[in-house]
Design a protein around this motif. Structure first.
Motif, PDB file in Angstrom:
ATOM      1  N   ALA A 100      15.455   6.467  -9.719  1.00 50.74           N
ATOM      2  CA  ALA A 100      14.470   7.390  -9.145  1.00 50.74           C
ATOM      3  C   ALA A 100      13.609   6.705  -8.089  1.00 50.74           C
ATOM      4  CB  ALA A 100      13.588   7.971 -10.246  1.00 50.74           C
ATOM      5  N   TRP A 101      13.184   7.516  -7.141  1.00 46.38           N
ATOM      6  CA  TRP A 101      12.311   7.081  -6.037  1.00 46.38           C
ATOM      7  C   TRP A 101      10.875   7.456  -6.381  1.00 46.38           C
ATOM      8  CZ3 TRP A 101      11.876   4.166  -1.956  1.00 46.38           C
ATOM      9  CH2 TRP A 101      10.892   4.437  -1.007  1.00 46.38           C
ATOM     10  N   PHE A 102       9.945   6.511  -6.278  1.00 48.37           N
ATOM     11  CA  PHE A 102       8.536   6.739  -6.589  1.00 48.37           C
ATOM     12  C   PHE A 102       7.685   6.540  -5.347  1.00 48.37           C
ATOM     13  CE2 PHE A 102      10.178   6.245 -10.731  1.00 48.37           C
ATOM     14  CZ  PHE A 102       9.278   6.825 -11.605  1.00 48.37           C
ATOM     15  N   GLU A 103       6.667   7.385  -5.206  1.00 46.74           N
ATOM     16  CA  GLU A 103       5.704   7.228  -4.127  1.00 46.74           C
ATOM     17  C   GLU A 103       4.382   7.829  -4.558  1.00 46.74           C
ATOM     18  OE1 GLU A 103       7.514   9.084  -0.783  1.00 46.74           O
ATOM     19  OE2 GLU A 103       7.504  11.048  -1.693  1.00 46.74           O
ATOM     20  N   ILE A 104       3.322   7.373  -3.929  1.00 48.82           N
ATOM     21  CA  ILE A 104       1.991   7.899  -4.213  1.00 48.82           C
ATOM     22  C   ILE A 104       1.568   8.706  -2.990  1.00 48.82           C
ATOM     23  CG2 ILE A 104      -0.411   7.321  -4.711  1.00 48.82           C
ATOM     24  CD1 ILE A 104       0.796   4.716  -6.014  1.00 48.82           C
ATOM     25  N   PRO A 105       1.443  10.031  -3.171  1.00 50.00           N
ATOM     26  CA  PRO A 105       1.113  10.886  -2.016  1.00 50.00           C
ATOM     27  C   PRO A 105      -0.257  10.573  -1.421  1.00 50.00           C
ATOM     28  CG  PRO A 105       1.563  12.202  -3.998  1.00 50.00           C
ATOM     29  CD  PRO A 105       1.592  10.763  -4.387  1.00 50.00           C
TER      30      PRO A 105
ATOM     31  N   VAL B 280       3.200  14.016 -11.099  1.00 48.44           N
ATOM     32  CA  VAL B 280       2.318  14.005 -12.262  1.00 48.44           C
ATOM     33  C   VAL B 280       1.044  13.264 -11.867  1.00 48.44           C
ATOM     34  CG1 VAL B 280       4.203  14.080 -13.931  1.00 48.44           C
ATOM     35  CG2 VAL B 280       3.293  11.878 -13.239  1.00 48.44           C
ATOM     36  N   THR B 281       0.016  13.464 -12.643  1.00 47.65           N
ATOM     37  CA  THR B 281      -1.237  12.762 -12.400  1.00 47.65           C
ATOM     38  C   THR B 281      -1.464  11.761 -13.519  1.00 47.65           C
ATOM     39  OG1 THR B 281      -2.152  14.663 -11.236  1.00 47.65           O
ATOM     40  CG2 THR B 281      -3.726  13.026 -12.048  1.00 47.65           C
ATOM     41  N   LEU B 282      -1.537  10.499 -13.151  1.00 48.37           N
ATOM     42  CA  LEU B 282      -1.846   9.466 -14.137  1.00 48.37           C
ATOM     43  C   LEU B 282      -3.258   9.728 -14.644  1.00 48.37           C
ATOM     44  CD1 LEU B 282      -0.444   6.301 -12.322  1.00 48.37           C
ATOM     45  CD2 LEU B 282       0.698   7.768 -13.991  1.00 48.37           C
ATOM     46  N   PRO B 283      -3.531   9.464 -15.910  1.00 45.99           N
ATOM     47  CA  PRO B 283      -4.851   9.783 -16.469  1.00 45.99           C
ATOM     48  C   PRO B 283      -5.969   8.974 -15.818  1.00 45.99           C
ATOM     49  CG  PRO B 283      -3.598   8.423 -17.994  1.00 45.99           C
ATOM     50  CD  PRO B 283      -2.665   8.787 -16.876  1.00 45.99           C
TER      51      PRO B 283
ATOM     52  N   LEU C 254      -4.667   9.735 -10.822  1.00 49.57           N
ATOM     53  CA  LEU C 254      -3.919   9.440  -9.601  1.00 49.57           C
ATOM     54  C   LEU C 254      -2.576  10.160  -9.615  1.00 49.57           C
ATOM     55  CD1 LEU C 254      -3.806   7.682  -6.991  1.00 49.57           C
ATOM     56  CD2 LEU C 254      -2.484   6.055  -8.368  1.00 49.57           C
ATOM     57  N   PRO C 255      -2.328  11.029  -8.608  1.00 44.47           N
ATOM     58  CA  PRO C 255      -1.006  11.665  -8.526  1.00 44.47           C
ATOM     59  C   PRO C 255       0.062  10.642  -8.138  1.00 44.47           C
ATOM     60  CG  PRO C 255      -2.597  12.751  -7.081  1.00 44.47           C
ATOM     61  CD  PRO C 255      -3.230  11.504  -7.583  1.00 44.47           C
ATOM     62  N   ILE C 256       1.212  10.769  -8.761  1.00 47.35           N
ATOM     63  CA  ILE C 256       2.362   9.938  -8.419  1.00 47.35           C
ATOM     64  C   ILE C 256       3.579  10.863  -8.407  1.00 47.35           C
ATOM     65  CG2 ILE C 256       2.706   9.200 -10.811  1.00 47.35           C
ATOM     66  CD1 ILE C 256       3.649   6.479  -9.655  1.00 47.35           C
ATOM     67  N   ALA C 257       4.388  10.746  -7.372  1.00 43.33           N
ATOM     68  CA  ALA C 257       5.565  11.606  -7.223  1.00 43.33           C
ATOM     69  C   ALA C 257       6.818  10.767  -7.442  1.00 43.33           C
ATOM     70  CB  ALA C 257       5.583  12.226  -5.833  1.00 43.33           C
TER      71      ALA C 257
ATOM     72  N   ARG D  59       0.866  -1.172   0.000  1.00 37.08           N
ATOM     73  CA  ARG D  59       0.000   0.000   0.000  1.00 37.08           C
ATOM     74  C   ARG D  59       0.898   1.216   0.000  1.00 37.08           C
ATOM     75  NH1 ARG D  59      -4.919   1.467   0.067  1.00 37.08           N
ATOM     76  NH2 ARG D  59      -5.755  -0.606   0.350  1.00 37.08           N
ATOM     77  N   SER D  60       0.572   2.170  -0.858  1.00 38.82           N
ATOM     78  CA  SER D  60       1.309   3.428  -0.944  1.00 38.82           C
ATOM     79  C   SER D  60       0.283   4.538  -1.020  1.00 38.82           C
ATOM     80  CB  SER D  60       2.217   3.434  -2.180  1.00 38.82           C
ATOM     81  OG  SER D  60       2.954   4.637  -2.248  1.00 38.82           O
ATOM     82  N   GLY D  61       0.163   5.327   0.017  1.00 35.61           N
ATOM     83  CA  GLY D  61      -0.866   6.360   0.040  1.00 35.61           C
ATOM     84  C   GLY D  61      -2.229   5.699  -0.041  1.00 35.61           C
ATOM     85  N   ARG D  62      -3.044   6.161  -0.968  1.00 38.74           N
ATOM     86  CA  ARG D  62      -4.394   5.598  -1.105  1.00 38.74           C
ATOM     87  C   ARG D  62      -4.476   4.513  -2.180  1.00 38.74           C
ATOM     88  NH1 ARG D  62      -7.785  10.345  -4.092  1.00 38.74           N
ATOM     89  NH2 ARG D  62      -6.339  10.688  -5.805  1.00 38.74           N
TER      90      ARG D  62
END
Length: 144
Positions: free
Chosen positions: A139-144, A101-104, A67-70, A24-27
């Protein structure tokens, strides 16, 4: 007694793959199908000069609006390409630069199948005194 097949049928989905790891990452829930991304408690790293595919499932609101992804470049300049279906974006990033960015929004799909291509990277042990981490990271990825 003899047993003879009446009909031979192909598997329903011969390409079906199963997630090897999930978190689980964020929501959202993120599913990993191979070893091309490094899962950690708060997000994941991509390999330098590598490609990774992750599947992300989120709540109904995110499915409708996107969905935003950082993501943050690691200790070296890199490039990041992200694609979902026909949508794609590419970024040239300086060390430590962060983007969101926000995934479509999803149409008829149940989840985002996100393809990530990472450029050059770094090895933490070469940049951080005392580190024994020899992975080549981009790169480091996370979902706020």
């Amino acid at each position: 007694m003899r047993i003879r097949p009446v009909q031979i049928a192909a598997p329903v989905n011969p390409d079906r793959r199963y997630a090897r790891r999930a978190a689980r990452s964020g929501r959202a829930r993120v599913f990993f199908f191979d070893e091309r991304a490094y899962l950690e408690p708060k997000g994941f790293w991509t390999r330098s000069e590598g490609r990774a595919t992750v599947v992300i499932d989120a709540d109904e609101d995110a499915r409708r609006t996107g969905l935003p992804i950082a993501f943050t470049a690691g200790g070296a300049a890199t490039t990041i390409g992200i694609s979902v279906g026909d949508w794609s974006q590419s970024y040239s990033m300086t060390p430590g630069e962060r983007r969101t960015v926000t995934l479509p929004p999803l149409g008829d799909e149940a989840a985002w199948v996100v393809n990530i291509h990472s450029g050059p990277g770094f090895r933490p042990f070469e940049r951080e005194p005392g580190s024994i981490d020899v992975r080549s990271l981009a790169a480091w990825f996370e979902i706020p």
